[in-house]
Structure formats: structure tokens, C-alpha cells
Motif scaffolding. Structure first.
Motif, mmCIF file in Angstrom:
data_model
loop_
_atom_site.group_PDB
_atom_site.id
_atom_site.type_symbol
_atom_site.label_atom_id
_atom_site.label_comp_id
_atom_site.label_asym_id
_atom_site.label_seq_id
_atom_site.Cartn_x
_atom_site.Cartn_y
_atom_site.Cartn_z
ATOM 1 N N ASP A 79 6.948 7.097 8.218
ATOM 2 C CA ASP A 79 6.495 6.209 6.452
ATOM 3 C C ASP A 79 7.105 7.793 5.908
ATOM 4 O O ASP A 79 5.778 8.357 5.993
ATOM 5 C CB ASP A 79 4.916 5.699 6.570
ATOM 6 C CG ASP A 79 5.296 4.378 7.446
ATOM 7 O OD1 ASP A 79 5.909 4.037 8.135
ATOM 8 O OD2 ASP A 79 4.491 3.550 7.388
ATOM 9 N N ASP A 80 7.269 6.369 4.990
ATOM 10 C CA ASP A 80 7.361 7.177 3.215
ATOM 11 C C ASP A 80 8.655 8.778 2.560
ATOM 12 O O ASP A 80 8.853 8.857 1.325
ATOM 13 C CB ASP A 80 5.702 8.523 2.594
ATOM 14 C CG ASP A 80 4.659 7.733 2.913
ATOM 15 O OD1 ASP A 80 4.463 6.420 2.637
ATOM 16 O OD2 ASP A 80 3.424 7.973 3.234
ATOM 17 N N HIS A 86 9.485 0.098 3.009
ATOM 18 C CA HIS A 86 7.984 0.850 2.253
ATOM 19 C C HIS A 86 7.917 0.028 0.877
ATOM 20 O O HIS A 86 6.675 1.285 0.837
ATOM 21 C CB HIS A 86 7.885 2.201 3.049
ATOM 22 C CG HIS A 86 6.712 2.883 3.609
ATOM 23 N ND1 HIS A 86 6.156 1.583 3.349
ATOM 24 C CD2 HIS A 86 6.211 3.450 2.933
ATOM 25 C CE1 HIS A 86 4.360 2.504 4.007
ATOM 26 N NE2 HIS A 86 5.204 3.816 3.342
ATOM 27 N N HIS A 141 5.231 2.213 -3.284
ATOM 28 C CA HIS A 141 4.041 2.102 -2.525
ATOM 29 C C HIS A 141 3.155 1.678 -2.759
ATOM 30 O O HIS A 141 1.661 1.689 -2.894
ATOM 31 C CB HIS A 141 3.930 3.340 -2.288
ATOM 32 C CG HIS A 141 3.920 3.758 -0.854
ATOM 33 N ND1 HIS A 141 1.828 4.366 -0.238
ATOM 34 C CD2 HIS A 141 3.464 4.022 0.322
ATOM 35 C CE1 HIS A 141 1.370 3.801 0.577
ATOM 36 N NE2 HIS A 141 2.613 4.518 1.214
#
Ligand SMILES: [Zn+2]
Length: 364
Positions: free
Chosen positions: A97-98, A153, A157
Motif C-alpha cells: 500500500d501507498d 488507494h 489517502h
């Protein structure tokens, strides 16, 4: 029988490089479940709660290579589950993720060396802004060219559950749609990829968010532990096992990577988000006729083993004896797989408790 014999022959041809049990496992394409692993940073010096050291990550890859696992791209796992096509036993998917730049520097070269595919869930605003610590689109395209998949994602965020009071629920869902569709469009424009797979930031969603996201055509992925099957995938919040510095034990990794879903007929629970001290009652109706007493074990974050009450032969009530903490916490339940020592069915339920005045706790 024919498959087994063929597998044994392949091993002879290839000498001793490939252990027999790997082929035997892979020859038995009969599973209807898999496991998704979730990482953030592969680095030292980054926040411990979202980081795993490169040498520990390498051990994970070695275990996957040597332990009879089949590492698949996420789209392949999803397609097999959706279309009822059999999967190899111990099918595993690797996700990040990210889109932190240490994935390009540390993890990607190792994954290339091992020949493992993986998926990166990208928050596109950070990449668009060229924020230090995040990959650039060029880097992401470079990894894509070597077999990585890129997925959603959100743009910024954000916490999908933290609706500002000034917005109506309808306005909030509209804002979320712009976040999510916006990220999907940026990923497609930059890389051509368009899976409509959404990893919820912080693993947070509730019934309303899941319903909306699903209606927009996305498959949602959470951060609660457990193996995945078609039902869980289509629940809108597929489980993924998070790994960070708190989960460095390699035996723990082996157990999780080789886990199966809990044979669940029905799961009942009182809600997703609470703003008072609660002891959520989770009712699991299992489709197995096995004796569960002493076999099924459930644990709560910070509270250890949870007392279980049998409501019927295969219906278990899981309820902590003290209120769950403010923040995110989980119940994790495991049941040994019959006849396969060291393997477990695994299921997790996440709870979110706001502060008692109804305000949100700060994100650590
Ligand atoms: Zn994230």
C-alpha cells in the motif's frame, strides 16, 4: 493419479532443484481460496507500525519459494475466485500500500530475483505531487514493465469514515466517489491499468462505504487478517494479512501464508463503528460439523483469548469480557485444519471505536 505421476517425472527431469512436495501441491489444483499479504514500507528507519526490515522481507520470499506456495498476481487470484476456477493450494498474493519509494529500492529487486508478481495500491495525489518518499509515475511504470500491477488507494489517502459534520451523507459519498474514481483515472492515464481494486486507506470501511464502493464497481480490500474465498472477496472488504515490525516471527508468517478461510455459513455482528465502551458480540455459524470446543480459538487485540459460548452445535458467540479499546482493534479466530498439522482456518473482524465524546482519535 496421472497428474501425480507426471509431477514426479518432472521432478526427475529437473533434478533436485524443485522439491517433490512443491510439484505435488501445485499439481493438485483444487483450492477455492488464497491468501493476500499486505506490506507498506520495506525499510528500516520508517515508522515501525508500517515497516518491515528488508532482511525479514527476504525471509518471507524464501519461505514462499521453498514452502510449496504459488505466488500469483492479484488479478489472477480474483479471476479464479470469481469464475470458480481451481487454484493451487497455498496460493499467495503480495501487495504493497501507498507506493513508498523504498518498495522500488528494496522490495522490487528482491521480487524480481524471486520471480514473484505483486500489486501496488497507489494514492495518486502523492505521486502527482512528486512528494518525497513516494515513487514517481516513471518508477511505477518501470515496475509495471517487470510484472507489477497498479491499483487504487484513493487520491489523497483520506479516512473514508471521517465525514465532516458540514457534509450530508450524500455529499460525502459524492466526495468519496471523486477520490476513488479520480485515482482510478489517474492510474489508467499514467499506466493503462484499470482493475477497479480499491485498498481502503487504514483498512477502514463500514457497511455504507462498502455498499457505495461496490455499487461503483470496485472490489474492496481491507487490512483485517484471514484467507480469502469468493464470498469474502465479494463481501466488499477482502481480508489481507498486514505485516510490520510487530509481526516478525517467521512461524507466524508461515501459518498465515498457508491459512484457509473459516468455513462460515453466517457471521452476525452489531456494527462497524462505535462511540461508547462496547463488548461486541460476534456470532459465527460454521458450516462444519466438527467439534469446535477446544479447537476454535479467538483472540482480541490487547485482551488475549476471548471466552466463547456455544449457542448451538456449530454456532459460536465470541464476546470480550472488557470493552474494546478506542481506535482500531480486531477479533482473530483460528481453527486447526483437520488432518493438516500446522495449518489453520483464520478469520478476523475489525472494530473501530471512536472516543466517548464521539470525536475521532488521532491516527498514530
Ligand atoms: Zn495506505
Amino acid at each position: 493419479m496421472v497428474k501425480r505421476a507426471f509431477a514426479a517425472l518432472l521432478c526427475l527431469v529437473n533434478g533436485l532443484l524443485i522439491p517433490v512436495n512443491l510439484w505435488a501441491e501445485n499439481a493438485g489444483n483444487s483450492a477455492n481460496h488464497g491468501v493476500i499479504l499486505q506490506y507498506h514500507h520495506i525499510a528500516t528507519g520508517t515508522p515501525p507500525s508500517t515497516s518491515l526490515a528488508p532482511e525479514v522481507f527476504r525471509r518471507h520470499l524464501e519461505i514462499l519459494k521453498q514452502g510449496g506456495f504459488s505466488v500469483l498476481p492479484l488479478p489472477k487470484l480474483v479471476a479464479a475466485l470469481q469464475e470458480h476456477r481451481p487454484l493451487p493450494d497455498r496460493a499467495v498474493v503480495i501487495t504493497f500500500d501507498d507506493a513508498y519509494d523504498d518498495i522500488a529500492q528494496q522490495a522490487a529487486p528482491m521480487l524480481e530475483q524471486f520471480g514473484f508478481p505483486y500489486t501496488i495500491f497507489v494514492s495518486t495525489d502523492f505521486v502527482d505531487r512528486k512528494q518525497p518518499g513516494y515513487m514517481t509515475w516513471d518508477q511505477l511504470r518501470g515496475l509495471q514493465a517487470k510484472g507489477a500491477n497498479l491499483a487504487n488507494h484513493t487520491r489523497s489517502h483520506l479516512h473514508l469514515l471521517r465525514k465532516p459534520d458540514a457534509l450530508s451523507q450524500k455529499q460525502w459519498l459524492q466526495a468519496l466517489r471523486e477520490e476513488i474514481d479520480g485515482a482510478e483515472q489517474r492510474i489508467q492515464a499514467e499506466t493503462g491499468e484499470h482493475w477497479r481494486y480499491l485498498a481502503y486507506p487504514y483498512g477502514e470501511a463500514d457497511a455504507a462505504v462498502i455498499k457505495a464502493v461496490t455499487s461503483w464497481g470496485y472490489l474492496g480490500f481491507g487490512q483485517q487478517s484471514g484467507a480469502v474465498n469468493k464470498t469474502l472477496l465479494n463481501s466488499g472488504m477482502a481480508p489481507r494479512y498486514p505485516f510490520n515490525q510487530s509481526y516478525q516471527d517467521l512461524d507466524d508468517f508461515r501459518v498465515k501464508a498457508s491459512s484457509l478461510p473459516l468455513p462460515l455459513k453466517k457471521e452476525t455482528f452489531p456494527g462497524w463503528v462505535f462511540d461508547e465502551p462496547v463488548q461486541p458480540e460476534l456470532i459465527l455459524a460454521l458450516s462444519t460439523q466438527r467439534e469446535l470446543k477446544g479447537q476454535l480459538n479467538c483472540y482480541a487485540s490487547g485482551q488475549g483469548a476471548i471466552p466463547l459460548r456455544m449457542q448451538a452445535d456449530n454456532v459460536v458467540v465470541v464476546q470480550v469480557s472488557k470493552p474494546i479499546p478506542v481506535g482500531r482493534s480486531r477479533y482473530n479466530c483460528t481453527l486447526p485444519v483437520a488432518g493438516q498439522p500446522g495449518r489453520y482456518h483464520w478469520h478476523s473482524r475489525m472494530w473501530i471505536r471512536k472516543r466517548d465524546d464521539g470525536s475521532w482519535y488521532p491516527e498514530p
